[in-house]
Each structure stands twice: as structure tokens, then as C-alpha cells.
Design a protein around this motif. Structure first.
Motif, short mmCIF file in Angstrom:
data_model
loop_
_atom_site.label_atom_id
_atom_site.label_comp_id
_atom_site.label_asym_id
_atom_site.label_seq_id
_atom_site.Cartn_x
_atom_site.Cartn_y
_atom_site.Cartn_z
N VAL A 502 -3.50 1.16 4.47
CA VAL A 502 -3.23 1.66 5.81
C VAL A 502 -2.53 0.58 6.63
O VAL A 502 -2.97 -0.58 6.65
CB VAL A 502 -4.53 2.08 6.52
CG1 VAL A 502 -4.25 2.59 7.92
CG2 VAL A 502 -5.26 3.15 5.68
N ASP A 503 -1.41 0.99 7.28
CA ASP A 503 -0.74 0.12 8.24
C ASP A 503 -1.56 0.16 9.53
O ASP A 503 -1.57 1.16 10.26
CB ASP A 503 0.69 0.62 8.48
CG ASP A 503 1.48 -0.28 9.40
OD1 ASP A 503 0.86 -1.03 10.18
OD2 ASP A 503 2.73 -0.24 9.36
N THR A 504 -2.28 -0.93 9.82
CA THR A 504 -3.20 -0.91 10.96
C THR A 504 -2.48 -0.90 12.30
O THR A 504 -3.01 -0.37 13.29
CB THR A 504 -4.16 -2.10 10.89
OG1 THR A 504 -3.40 -3.32 10.81
CG2 THR A 504 -5.07 -2.00 9.67
N ALA A 505 -1.28 -1.47 12.35
CA ALA A 505 -0.54 -1.48 13.61
C ALA A 505 -0.12 -0.08 14.01
O ALA A 505 -0.23 0.33 15.17
CB ALA A 505 0.68 -2.40 13.51
N ALA A 506 0.35 0.70 13.01
CA ALA A 506 0.78 2.07 13.28
C ALA A 506 -0.30 3.09 13.01
O ALA A 506 -0.09 4.29 13.25
CB ALA A 506 2.01 2.39 12.42
N THR A 509 -1.29 5.75 6.98
CA THR A 509 -1.51 5.51 5.56
C THR A 509 -0.16 5.43 4.85
O THR A 509 0.61 6.40 4.86
CB THR A 509 -2.36 6.63 4.94
OG1 THR A 509 -3.63 6.67 5.62
CG2 THR A 509 -2.59 6.38 3.47
N VAL A 510 0.12 4.29 4.24
CA VAL A 510 1.41 4.10 3.57
C VAL A 510 1.30 4.28 2.07
O VAL A 510 2.31 4.41 1.37
CB VAL A 510 1.98 2.71 3.90
CG1 VAL A 510 2.28 2.60 5.38
CG2 VAL A 510 1.04 1.60 3.45
N LEU A 511 0.10 4.28 1.53
CA LEU A 511 -0.09 4.49 0.10
C LEU A 511 -1.45 5.14 -0.11
O LEU A 511 -2.45 4.71 0.45
CB LEU A 511 -0.02 3.16 -0.67
CG LEU A 511 -0.26 3.24 -2.19
CD1 LEU A 511 0.85 4.04 -2.86
CD2 LEU A 511 -0.35 1.85 -2.80
N GLU A 512 -1.47 6.21 -0.93
CA GLU A 512 -2.74 6.89 -1.19
C GLU A 512 -2.71 7.45 -2.60
O GLU A 512 -1.73 8.05 -3.03
CB GLU A 512 -2.97 8.02 -0.17
CG GLU A 512 -4.29 8.76 -0.38
CD GLU A 512 -4.54 9.78 0.73
OE1 GLU A 512 -4.81 9.35 1.86
OE2 GLU A 512 -4.44 10.99 0.44
N THR A 513 -3.80 7.25 -3.32
CA THR A 513 -3.92 7.81 -4.66
C THR A 513 -5.39 8.07 -4.94
O THR A 513 -6.27 7.47 -4.32
CB THR A 513 -3.34 6.85 -5.73
OG1 THR A 513 -3.40 7.47 -7.02
CG2 THR A 513 -4.12 5.55 -5.76
N GLY A 537 7.23 -3.16 -1.73
CA GLY A 537 7.62 -2.00 -0.93
C GLY A 537 7.07 -1.99 0.48
O GLY A 537 7.39 -1.08 1.26
N LEU A 538 6.24 -2.98 0.82
CA LEU A 538 5.65 -3.03 2.16
C LEU A 538 6.41 -4.01 3.05
O LEU A 538 6.86 -5.06 2.59
CB LEU A 538 4.18 -3.44 2.09
CG LEU A 538 3.22 -2.52 1.32
CD1 LEU A 538 1.81 -3.06 1.40
CD2 LEU A 538 3.28 -1.10 1.86
N GLN A 539 6.54 -3.65 4.31
CA GLN A 539 7.14 -4.55 5.29
C GLN A 539 6.10 -5.58 5.74
O GLN A 539 4.90 -5.36 5.61
CB GLN A 539 7.66 -3.76 6.49
CG GLN A 539 8.73 -2.74 6.15
CD GLN A 539 9.97 -3.39 5.57
OE1 GLN A 539 10.42 -4.45 6.05
NE2 GLN A 539 10.53 -2.78 4.53
#
Length: 567
Positions: A502-506, A509-513, A537-539
Motif C-alpha cells: 500500500v502506498d501510504t501517502a496516497a 493499494t499498488v500491488l495485491e495478490t 516498479g515502485l516510485q
């Protein structure tokens, strides 16, 4: 009848003398009483005669098993201070308590009813008596002494019959004949050093090998003119008369100057070998138990604690220490830079009872030309402690050996969780910078190994600061799940495991499986999760890992989450 005048005079003198004597005795008695009131008679200084009588009485009293314990059992490992203290005890109860504390101070696992140090010590005595006896008990011999103090050597170069011997260059070269001799090699001895060679020579040919620091002592032809010549003597460039006059008569050769410069090193090593093995890091213990004030620069380090279930009443608590190389003092010799850090840790109960201790020396070595480039690197130390559930206190002290005033201390409460048999639960969720399977012979043994996995946790500066990774690295996840429900008919579990980043700033969820528990081990109530995720793949930013477990059989759910930073 009149008394003669001289008799009267004599009677007067006697009366006066008697009165004066009584007055003096009275004054002395008063002075003595005052002195006794001012000074405790039990604390008065003993005369030499009284001291002698007391020492003789003590020697007579110290007998039987207590005398055997002091003179034989711990002869090679007890310090002079401890021996003096033991001799000063006045009764058997005090001696029993002293002996118990003596072994407890050396016990690597104080919480265990067994004492590994004591058991190993008596095993070594038995071995020495069986293998090194030579007209006297094996424990009394020099080989027995070294074996009892330091254990089995890493290798032995044995020449039980002596005979022809080709000297190495460092001993002058050439051929000679030797007495029986052995060289014991230890890769490392605490308080002595690295690559220690101990030489024993049997000059009497009777099996009684004695320790020597003179490598020429094994030369049976040393005193025979023209025999057993060194390389330089064979070439006519030297004679036996030119052999060194120091502690070693090795003869002149390519390394003669080096041998001379190392004579003091050999003397120092000999003294350390004969000293009782020290109880490690007593200086650091003072900072933990006595709360000494640090007088030098603070030695910073980071600490991480994890919890892994072993049994229903035992939890494995891996403790990871992280130290920046830039905070370690390095010394450079022969092109190699080395930093040394002593680590002492202790776990106590809320009633101050010690339940676990650990002490280690960590060495960081590297080529000196790379020292500047590796100052930003970090060194990691790992120790796993088995503890029962409950509340404890963890104290750790570290010392920069090359800068003794550079001390670091850490103290924190340690709450070890209890894993109930009927409740779905999980270990700590570990984010690791390295995770890989190990060979079968390494399972469960060695640093950073849990089960069959090498797991090196990433450590943050404190509990409020997330660990950080670079985008070219992988995020390694490790966690265990306990007490999954098992279907009584199928004898299988049935749970789902959801992974999220999870991107905590935004707050996105950027990846889920999701994964079914049957893929991780369908017939077990315990699962081990091991996932490795590339971060390319993450900023850059702040994220968190979330793992949720939903058990369809027990109808229970658990979730674990850990924040991290991508740089």
C-alpha cells in the motif's frame, strides 16, 4: 615497742608505690575502655603471629572436596582474586554458594538447569587424564592445561617419535634430528589472539611434553658441534656460535630479524596462555548492572527484536544489532584494516533475575584501500534466544575495542507473546534484505538461520522509523502462521493469504495478490510465508506491506503490516 625509723620510711614508700601503681592501672583501664568504645575490637589489625595462626587454621579447615575443587578441578581456570576470596570463606555453606556462583558466572545459558561450561570443563579434565598422563595426572601436564583451558585445537602437527626434521625457513632451514614434539594450532583464542601455535617438546623422552616458546628446543643436535646445521651454516655464511641469544636459538637465516622483533610477542602470548581464561566483557557488565555514566563518545547501534513460536511455552527471540562501519575504529596492518566490537547482552525478569546472557566479538576486516569506500556500509550481528512468554528487560552494551572509551548501551522492555494453541496467530512479519534456502546440514544452526531459511532482517534506526530499500533491490517477506484449523475428515487446512503493498501517502493499494493455504502446506496447522518482490516498479516513497490470513475452518482472521521506504 617503737618501730625503727628506717622501717617506717620503707612502709611509706611501699604504700606510695602501691597507690601509684593502682592509679596507673586505673588510668590504663579507663584509657583501654575508652579506646575499646572508640574502636571495634573485631576490626583491630591482627599481629603477625595471629595472622599465621589464622592462615594455618584455614589450611587445616580447607580439605576434602573443597580442597580438591580448588587445587584440582578449577586449578587452571580460577583467577587469583577468586581463589583468594574462596580461601577467605569461613564455613561450608559459604563455599557451596561460592562454587554455585562460580559456575553460574560462566554458564552460557543461565536459565538452563544444565551448565554447558561446567559439563564441558569436567569432560576436558577426563580427556586430559586419559590422554596426557605422564608419571602424573594428565590435568597437571602442559598439554592437559592447554586442553582444559582452551579445548581441542583446530589441528595438531604431531611428531611422536621425533627423528629427522626439515626445518622451515622461519626456523633457519636445514636438516636436523628432533625430540618428540607437537604443535597445536588454534585459529582463534579469546583473549589470546588469532592463528595461535603452541609447541610442546618431550626432551626427556618420557612422554611428558612441556610447553615451550623456544622453537629450537626440540632440536636434539643443537649442542653437538657440526651437526644439525641450518641453511646459512651449511653454506658457510654462519656458524652455530652465531645463533640467536634471545629466547630462541634458531640460527641466522632470511627471517632472523623478524624472529628477533617477535620475541616480545611470543613472551606476551605465553603469558596469556598461562593466565586463567577471563570471564568475558566484565567491563561492559558494569554499564548494564551498575548504570555507569558514559565518559567517552557514544557508540550508536540499532536493535531489532522478532518473535517466532517454537512450542506452546517457548518463543524464539532473534535479536539483530546493526552498526555503521563509520562508527567503528579500524586499525590497519599489512594492508588489512580491522575493526573489532565486543557485544554483551542480558535478559532479566522484572524481579532482576538473569535468564539469558550472550557475549560475542565481531570482527570486520577488509583491504585497507577499500576502507574509505565501505564507511557507509553496515555490519549486522544476530543472536536468537529461546524465552518463555512474559515480560522481560533487554540490556545490551557494546565496546569499540580499538577505542575502549567508545561504549554504546541499549535498554528496553521485552514482552514475549504467548501463542495460544486454539487461537490463530502469527510470528513477526520480517522484511529482510537477504533470504535464501540453506543446505540440510545448516538447518537450524548458525546466524540468521530460522528452520531451513537464511533470513537477514533489515534494521531501522528505531521503532518509529521504517526500514528502507532501494529500487534495484528486492523486498523479502517472511512470516509464520500458527494454529490453522484442520478439517477432521479431509485432514487439510483451508485458508486464504492476501498480500498487499500500500502506498501510504496516497492510501492506495499498488500491488495485491492472494494465495490458498493448500499451496503452502495443506496438511499442516502451521505455514511459513516466504515471498520476494522486486521494487523496480515502485516510485520512491513510503509504503507498507500487509498480510491478511482468513481461516475458513476456525472462522478466525489475523493481519500483520510493516511500513517501509523505497529510495
Amino acid at each position: 615497742m617503737r618501730t625503727p625509723r628506717f622501717l617506717m620510711t620503707a612502709l611509706v614508700l611501699i604504700v606510695l608505690l602501691f597507690a601509684g601503681g593502682v592509679a596507673r592501672l586505673t588510668a590504663q583501664s579507663a584509657g583501654s575502655s575508652a579506646s575499646n568504645q572508640e574502636k571495634d575490637p573485631t576490626k583491630r589489625e591482627l599481629t603477625d603471629q595471629e595472622k599465621f595462626k589464622r592462615q594455618r587454621a584455614l589450611r587445616q579447615e580447607l580439605k576434602g572436596e573443597y580442597k580438591t575443587w580448588l587445587d584440582q578441578d578449577v586449578h587452571w581456570i580460577i583467577s587469583d582474586e577468586e581463589a583468594k576470596a574462596f580461601k577467605s570463606l569461613s564455613n561450608d555453606e559459604e563455599r557451596d554458594a561460592f562454587i554455585e556462583n562460580f559456575w553460574l558466572r560462566r554458564n552460557p545459558n543461565p536459565d538452563s538447569p544444565e551448565n554447558e561450561f561446567r559439563d564441558e570443563h569436567y569432560r576436558r579434565i577426563t580427556y586430559a587424564n586419559e590422554h596426557f598422563a605422564a608419571g602424573k595426572p594428565g590435568w597437571k601436564t602442559d598439554r592437559g592445561h592447554m586442553y582444559i583451558s582452551f579445548g581441542k585445537p583446530d589441528s595438531i602437527d604431531s611428531h611422536p617419535s621425533g627423528g629427522n626434521y626439515e626445518r622451515p625457513v622461519e626456523e633457519g632451514g636445514g636438516s636436523t634430528v628432533t625430540f618428540p614434539f607437537e604443535v597445536w594450532h588454534y585459529r582463534y583464542l579469546e583473549s589470546v589472539g588469532e592463528n595461535i601455535d603452541i609447541e610442546f617438546v618431550d626432551t626427556c623422552m618420557c612422554g611428558d611434553y612441556h610447553m615451550t616458546i623456544d622453537r629450537s628446543e626440540k632440536d636434539a643436535l643443537q649442542k653437538i658441534p657440526g651437526a644439525g646445521l641450518t641453511m646459512m651454516e651449511e653454506m658457510g655464511k654462519s656458524s652455530k656460535q652465531d645463533r640467536l641469544n634471545g629466547i630462541e636459538a634458531l640460527g641466522k637465516g632470511p627471517l632472523s630479524a623478524q624472529n628477533e622483533t617477535r620475541e616480545f610477542d611470543r613472551l606476551e602470548m605465553f603469558a596469556k596462555l598461562n593466565a586463567p581464561p577471563p570471564v568475558k566483557f566484565k567491563d561492559l557488565e558494569g554499564f548494564m548492572s551498575e548504570h555507569k555514566i558514559l565518559t567517552g563518545p557514544i557508540f550508536p547501534f540499532d536493535v531489532r527484536m522478532d518473535f517466532v513460536k517454537l512450542t506452546s511455552d517457548t518463543v524464539l527471540v532473534p535479536i539483530t544489532l546493526q552498526i555503521k562501519n563509520s562508527d567503528i575504529t579500524f586499525t590497519t596492518k599489512d594492508g588489512v584494516s580491522k575493526g573489532v566490537v565486543n557485544i554483551l547482552g542480558r535478559v532479566t525478569t522484572i524481579t532482576h533475575r538473569i535468564v539469558q546472557t550472550f557475549e560475542d566479538t565481531v570482527e570486520i576486516t577488509q583491504p585497507s584501500e577499500l576502507l574509505a569506500k565501505t564507511q557507509s556500509n553496515q555490519s549486522v550481528y544476530w543472536k536468537a534466544l529461546p524465552l518463555r512468554p512474559g515480560a522481560y528487560r533487554l540490556d545490551i552494551a557494546i565496546k569499540d575495542v580499538n577505542d575502549p572509551d567508545h561504549i554504546g548501551i541499549f535498554a528496553q522492555s521485552l514482552n514475549v507473546p504467548k501463542y495460544d494453541d486454539e487461537k490463530l496467530s502469527a510470528s513477526t512479519l520480517v522484511l529482510a534484505d537477504k533470504m535464501e534456502k540453506v543446505a540440510s546440514k545448516q538447518i537450524g544452526a548458525g546466524s540468521f538461520i530460522i528452520g531451513n531459511t537464511y533470513l537477514r532482517p533489515r534494521v531501522s534506526a528505531n521503532q518509529f522509523t521504517p526500514v528502507s530499500f532501494k529500487r534495484d533491490q528486492r523486498l523479502n517477506l517472511w512470516m509464520q502462521i500458527y494454529n490453522l484449523g484442520i478439517d477432521e475428515k479431509l485432514r487439510t487446512n483451508s485458508a486464504t493469504v492476501l498480500y498487499q503493498i500500500v502506498d501510504t501517502a496516497a492510501n492506495k493499494t499498488v500491488l495485491e495478490t492472494m494465495e490458498d493455504s493448500s499451496r503452502l502446506g495443506r496438511n499442516s496447522d502451521q505455514l511459513t510465508i516466504e515471498k520476494s518482490v522486486p521494487l523496480a516498479g515502485l516510485q520512491s516513497g513510503k509504503y507498507k506491506v500487509v498480510i491478511k490470513v482468513n481461516d475458513a475452518i476456525s472462522k478466525q482472521e489475523i493481519a500483520q503490516s510493516v511500513p517501509f521506504i523505497v529510495e
